[in-house]
Motif scaffolding. Structure first.
Motif, PDB file in Angstrom:
ATOM      1  N   ARG A  47     -72.025 -24.180  22.584  1.00 21.39           N
ATOM      2  CA  ARG A  47     -72.102 -22.692  22.707  1.00 21.39           C
ATOM      3  C   ARG A  47     -71.536 -22.550  20.749  1.00 21.39           C
ATOM      4  NH1 ARG A  47     -68.789 -23.278  26.850  1.00 21.39           N
ATOM      5  NH2 ARG A  47     -66.530 -23.071  25.484  1.00 21.39           N
ATOM      6  N   ILE A  48     -71.053 -22.976  19.775  1.00 23.39           N
ATOM      7  CA  ILE A  48     -70.860 -23.560  18.452  1.00 23.39           C
ATOM      8  C   ILE A  48     -72.734 -23.462  18.158  1.00 23.39           C
ATOM      9  CG2 ILE A  48     -70.389 -23.865  16.394  1.00 23.39           C
ATOM     10  CD1 ILE A  48     -67.530 -24.843  18.149  1.00 23.39           C
ATOM     11  N   LEU A  49     -73.134 -24.140  18.449  1.00 26.96           N
ATOM     12  CA  LEU A  49     -74.218 -24.577  17.781  1.00 26.96           C
ATOM     13  C   LEU A  49     -75.421 -23.354  18.276  1.00 26.96           C
ATOM     14  CD1 LEU A  49     -75.313 -28.477  18.011  1.00 26.96           C
ATOM     15  CD2 LEU A  49     -74.784 -26.767  15.995  1.00 26.96           C
ATOM     16  N   LYS A  50     -75.120 -22.673  19.074  1.00 25.80           N
ATOM     17  CA  LYS A  50     -75.973 -21.744  19.501  1.00 25.80           C
ATOM     18  C   LYS A  50     -77.739 -21.947  19.481  1.00 25.80           C
ATOM     19  CE  LYS A  50     -73.124 -17.794  18.030  1.00 25.80           C
ATOM     20  NZ  LYS A  50     -72.294 -17.623  19.186  1.00 25.80           N
ATOM     21  N   ALA A  51     -77.839 -23.331  20.118  1.00 19.70           N
ATOM     22  CA  ALA A  51     -79.388 -24.179  20.233  1.00 19.70           C
ATOM     23  C   ALA A  51     -79.369 -24.101  21.658  1.00 19.70           C
ATOM     24  CB  ALA A  51     -79.867 -25.187  19.260  1.00 19.70           C
ATOM     25  N   ASP A  52     -81.117 -23.918  22.258  1.00 18.78           N
ATOM     26  CA  ASP A  52     -81.618 -24.567  23.564  1.00 18.78           C
ATOM     27  C   ASP A  52     -81.745 -25.831  23.220  1.00 18.78           C
ATOM     28  OD1 ASP A  52     -82.180 -23.502  26.033  1.00 18.78           O
ATOM     29  OD2 ASP A  52     -83.789 -22.388  25.832  1.00 18.78           O
ATOM     30  N   ASP A  53     -80.992 -26.092  23.350  1.00 19.89           N
ATOM     31  CA  ASP A  53     -81.344 -27.754  23.825  1.00 19.89           C
ATOM     32  C   ASP A  53     -81.563 -28.047  25.248  1.00 19.89           C
ATOM     33  OD1 ASP A  53     -81.119 -30.736  24.000  1.00 19.89           O
ATOM     34  OD2 ASP A  53     -79.584 -31.063  22.735  1.00 19.89           O
ATOM     35  N   SER A  54     -82.775 -28.011  26.167  1.00 24.98           N
ATOM     36  CA  SER A  54     -82.825 -27.936  27.160  1.00 24.98           C
ATOM     37  C   SER A  54     -82.132 -28.311  28.159  1.00 24.98           C
ATOM     38  CB  SER A  54     -84.054 -27.740  27.358  1.00 24.98           C
ATOM     39  OG  SER A  54     -85.020 -27.015  26.901  1.00 24.98           O
ATOM     40  N   LEU A  55     -82.198 -29.767  27.877  1.00 22.14           N
ATOM     41  CA  LEU A  55     -81.717 -31.033  28.702  1.00 22.14           C
ATOM     42  C   LEU A  55     -80.455 -32.136  28.220  1.00 22.14           C
ATOM     43  CD1 LEU A  55     -84.942 -32.630  31.031  1.00 22.14           C
ATOM     44  CD2 LEU A  55     -83.256 -31.367  31.621  1.00 22.14           C
ATOM     45  N   ASP A  56     -80.279 -31.111  27.166  1.00 24.49           N
ATOM     46  CA  ASP A  56     -78.341 -31.266  26.493  1.00 24.49           C
ATOM     47  C   ASP A  56     -78.674 -33.095  25.576  1.00 24.49           C
ATOM     48  OD1 ASP A  56     -76.722 -29.208  27.171  1.00 24.49           O
ATOM     49  OD2 ASP A  56     -76.727 -29.786  29.076  1.00 24.49           O
ATOM     50  N   ALA A  57     -80.339 -33.118  24.846  1.00 19.17           N
ATOM     51  CA  ALA A  57     -80.170 -34.143  23.933  1.00 19.17           C
ATOM     52  C   ALA A  57     -79.234 -34.574  23.364  1.00 19.17           C
ATOM     53  CB  ALA A  57     -81.697 -34.763  23.345  1.00 19.17           C
ATOM     54  N   PHE A  58     -79.004 -33.703  22.273  1.00 18.71           N
ATOM     55  CA  PHE A  58     -78.515 -33.591  21.143  1.00 18.71           C
ATOM     56  C   PHE A  58     -76.263 -33.610  22.192  1.00 18.71           C
ATOM     57  CE2 PHE A  58     -74.929 -32.152  17.850  1.00 18.71           C
ATOM     58  CZ  PHE A  58     -75.416 -33.088  16.417  1.00 18.71           C
ATOM     59  N   GLY A  59     -76.226 -33.108  22.928  1.00 20.02           N
ATOM     60  CA  GLY A  59     -74.776 -33.010  23.025  1.00 20.02           C
ATOM     61  C   GLY A  59     -74.040 -34.634  23.493  1.00 20.02           C
ATOM     62  N   LEU A  60     -75.256 -34.868  24.994  1.00 17.92           N
ATOM     63  CA  LEU A  60     -75.133 -35.656  25.300  1.00 17.92           C
ATOM     64  C   LEU A  60     -75.093 -37.394  23.953  1.00 17.92           C
ATOM     65  CD1 LEU A  60     -76.572 -36.117  28.395  1.00 17.92           C
ATOM     66  CD2 LEU A  60     -74.137 -35.670  27.993  1.00 17.92           C
TER      67      LEU A  60
END
Length: 299
Positions: free
Chosen positions: A201-214
């Motif tokens: 939510r902070i980054l506001k990027a549409d990382d479709s499958l959460d490659a960065f988050g995971l």
């Protein structure tokens, strides 16, 4: 080369549903040479600067996961958000296939981490054990946090948590004890849950499958915790003797990977966008890329 294509596969999750296939093929062909290969050399080649500095990365925490996560995040920013995001449901269309995929991934990761011992030996066997422990611990941690935050623990959450644990243990699989893997998995499950929720939510990027988050966040956590939990019981005289020094070396590797991957990925995508464009037309996106880019039909 197997690790190289896995890195690309992870990266592709950030751009799902909106990137031209021609642009993606052109991008990854050059990206593997100009981004993946240099970082791999830094970390694993005998004359690589991170290798000589003493950086620990058993199976690709920086090379694969941070690298792909950061590149995917940059690509997501440049492509923009999917049409209908926030207004239409974009949950997995088939949870059964999601669980099957996560299960295959879990099993495959034994080859990913165990194979990084480069032999059928004790190091490989230990990497298999720590991989299993970390993945299971992260899945449980994710479910607990999800229950606290959202009121329910989900199957999708358990699958995501397991992947988080697999990512976190990757740089440390052959360096830590079982208890170290357990703690790393628990920490990874909690932090990666935040990575795909609060941080996203902070980054506001549409990382479709959460490659960065995971993968990006998990890779960073794993790389740093490797310095903390690297054990002389496992590594013998190769174990770091100064935890703070090793921690700095790990952080240095993380920051260098983030900076290099982000900058070169940005430049490559900008060039490709000028030459052929990177995003599909709106009508093609509405139709779906299976049809518009590949002509795939299910009768």
């Amino acid at each position: 080369m197997t690790f190289a294509i896995i890195t690309v596969a992870i990266l592709s999750g950030s751009v799902a549903d909106r990137m031209k296939f021609s642009a993606f093929v052109a991008f990854i062909a050059v990206w593997i040479i100009l981004v993946y290969a240099p970082i791999t050399h830094w970390v694993w080649a005998a004359d690589g600067w991170l290798y000589k500095a003493g950086a620990l990365d058993f199976a690709g925490g920086t090379v694969v996961h941070i690298n792909s996560g950061v590149a995917g995040l940059v690509a997501a920013y440049l492509l923009g958000k999917r049409m209908g995001l926030g207004r239409e449901s974009m949950a997995p269309h088939n949870l059964t296939l999601t669980v099957i995929g996560a299960s295959l991934l879990w099993v495959g990761w034994f080859g990913f981490n165990g194979g990084s011992a480069l032999g059928a030996n004790g190091s490989a066997a230990y990497a298999l054990v720590t991989t299993q422990i970390a993945a299971a611990a992260a899945a449980i941690a994710w479910l607990v946090v999800e229950k606290i935050v959202r009121g329910k623990g989900s199957v999708l959450g358990a699958a995501s948590g397991a992947v988080a644990g697999l990512v976190v243990i990757t740089p440390a699989a052959g360096f830590v004890t079982v208890s170290g893997a357990l703690i790393m998995g628990l920490i990874g499950g909690v932090v990666c849950f935040w990575g795909i929720s609060g941080l996203k939510r902070i980054l506001k990027a549409d990382d479709s499958l959460d490659a960065f988050g995971l993968h990006g966040v998990g890779g960073i956590v794993g790389a740093i915790l490797t310095a903390v939990f690297a054990s002389s019981f496992i590594m013998g005289d190769k174990a770091p003797t100064d935890v703070m020094h090793q921690l700095w070396v790990q952080v240095e590797g993380v920051l260098a990977t983030i900076a290099y991957s982000a900058v070169v990925t940005f430049i490559l995508l900008k060039i490709i966008d000028v030459v052929i464009g990177i995003r599909v037309e709106s009508d093609d996106e509405r139709m779906g890329l299976d049809l518009s880019q590949h002509g795939e039909r299910i009768e």
